[in-house]
Design a protein around this motif. Structure first.
Motif, PDB file in Angstrom:
ATOM      1  N   GLU A 113     -16.148  -3.719   4.000  1.00  0.00           N
ATOM      2  CA  GLU A 113     -14.891  -3.942   4.714  1.00  0.00           C
ATOM      3  C   GLU A 113     -14.148  -5.135   4.118  1.00  0.00           C
ATOM      4  O   GLU A 113     -12.929  -5.115   3.948  1.00  0.00           O
ATOM      5  N   GLY A 114     -14.897  -6.170   3.788  1.00  0.00           N
ATOM      6  CA  GLY A 114     -14.297  -7.363   3.192  1.00  0.00           C
ATOM      7  C   GLY A 114     -13.676  -7.081   1.842  1.00  0.00           C
ATOM      8  O   GLY A 114     -12.597  -7.598   1.518  1.00  0.00           O
ATOM      9  N   ALA A 115     -14.344  -6.245   1.043  1.00  0.00           N
ATOM     10  CA  ALA A 115     -13.791  -5.896  -0.267  1.00  0.00           C
ATOM     11  C   ALA A 115     -12.465  -5.167  -0.105  1.00  0.00           C
ATOM     12  O   ALA A 115     -11.490  -5.442  -0.814  1.00  0.00           O
ATOM     13  N   GLY A 116     -12.424  -4.251   0.846  1.00  0.00           N
ATOM     14  CA  GLY A 116     -11.181  -3.523   1.104  1.00  0.00           C
ATOM     15  C   GLY A 116     -10.078  -4.428   1.611  1.00  0.00           C
ATOM     16  O   GLY A 116      -8.918  -4.290   1.232  1.00  0.00           O
ATOM     17  N   GLN A 117     -10.453  -5.363   2.466  1.00  0.00           N
ATOM     18  CA  GLN A 117      -9.462  -6.280   3.013  1.00  0.00           C
ATOM     19  C   GLN A 117      -8.922  -7.218   1.936  1.00  0.00           C
ATOM     20  O   GLN A 117      -7.742  -7.550   1.929  1.00  0.00           O
ATOM     21  N   GLU A 118      -9.775  -7.603   1.004  1.00  0.00           N
ATOM     22  CA  GLU A 118      -9.320  -8.457  -0.096  1.00  0.00           C
ATOM     23  C   GLU A 118      -8.302  -7.707  -0.961  1.00  0.00           C
ATOM     24  O   GLU A 118      -7.262  -8.256  -1.341  1.00  0.00           O
ATOM     25  N   VAL A 119      -8.581  -6.444  -1.246  1.00  0.00           N
ATOM     26  CA  VAL A 119      -7.655  -5.627  -2.042  1.00  0.00           C
ATOM     27  C   VAL A 119      -6.326  -5.473  -1.300  1.00  0.00           C
ATOM     28  O   VAL A 119      -5.253  -5.573  -1.896  1.00  0.00           O
ATOM     29  N   LYS A 120      -6.412  -5.235   0.009  1.00  0.00           N
ATOM     30  CA  LYS A 120      -5.198  -5.117   0.823  1.00  0.00           C
ATOM     31  C   LYS A 120      -4.373  -6.404   0.735  1.00  0.00           C
ATOM     32  O   LYS A 120      -3.146  -6.361   0.594  1.00  0.00           O
ATOM     33  N   GLY A 121      -5.049  -7.546   0.789  1.00  0.00           N
ATOM     34  CA  GLY A 121      -4.352  -8.826   0.697  1.00  0.00           C
ATOM     35  C   GLY A 121      -3.657  -9.010  -0.637  1.00  0.00           C
ATOM     36  O   GLY A 121      -2.519  -9.475  -0.707  1.00  0.00           O
ATOM     37  N   LYS A 122      -4.324  -8.619  -1.698  1.00  0.00           N
ATOM     38  CA  LYS A 122      -3.711  -8.726  -3.028  1.00  0.00           C
ATOM     39  C   LYS A 122      -2.492  -7.825  -3.132  1.00  0.00           C
ATOM     40  O   LYS A 122      -1.475  -8.202  -3.730  1.00  0.00           O
ATOM     41  N   ALA A 123      -2.572  -6.634  -2.530  1.00  0.00           N
ATOM     42  CA  ALA A 123      -1.432  -5.710  -2.547  1.00  0.00           C
ATOM     43  C   ALA A 123      -0.255  -6.289  -1.753  1.00  0.00           C
ATOM     44  O   ALA A 123       0.902  -6.171  -2.169  1.00  0.00           O
ATOM     45  N   GLN A 124      -0.560  -6.914  -0.616  1.00  0.00           N
ATOM     46  CA  GLN A 124       0.506  -7.525   0.181  1.00  0.00           C
ATOM     47  C   GLN A 124       1.176  -8.659  -0.578  1.00  0.00           C
ATOM     48  O   GLN A 124       2.395  -8.824  -0.516  1.00  0.00           O
ATOM     49  N   GLN A 125       0.388  -9.444  -1.292  1.00  0.00           N
ATOM     50  CA  GLN A 125       0.963 -10.528  -2.082  1.00  0.00           C
ATOM     51  C   GLN A 125       1.866  -9.974  -3.182  1.00  0.00           C
ATOM     52  O   GLN A 125       2.953 -10.505  -3.433  1.00  0.00           O
TER      53      GLN A 125
END
Length: 56
Positions: free
Chosen positions: A31-43
């Motif tokens: 879940e954390g890996a997915g959330q990190e990717v989501k954060g990078k996409a938002q940035q």
């Protein structure tokens, strides 16, 4: 949402995702890996909005 909002949300998601990846629970790490990717996409979305002047 404006570029600053996207960048802030991205930073928060990326930070929380990195913290979750340090968990002993494999599901939480995934879940954390997915959330990190989501954060990078938002940035990235925030950077694009900044380059285009919030026209998207």
């Amino acid at each position: 949402m404006g570029k600053l909002t996207d960048k802030i949300k991205g930073n928060v998601n990326e930070t929380i995702g990195k913290a979750k990846q340090k968990s002993d629970n494999p599901e939480t790490r995934d879940e954390g890996a997915g959330q990190e990717v989501k954060g990078k996409a938002q940035q990235l979305k925030g950077k694009i909005k900044g380059a285009l002047g919030d026209d998207i």
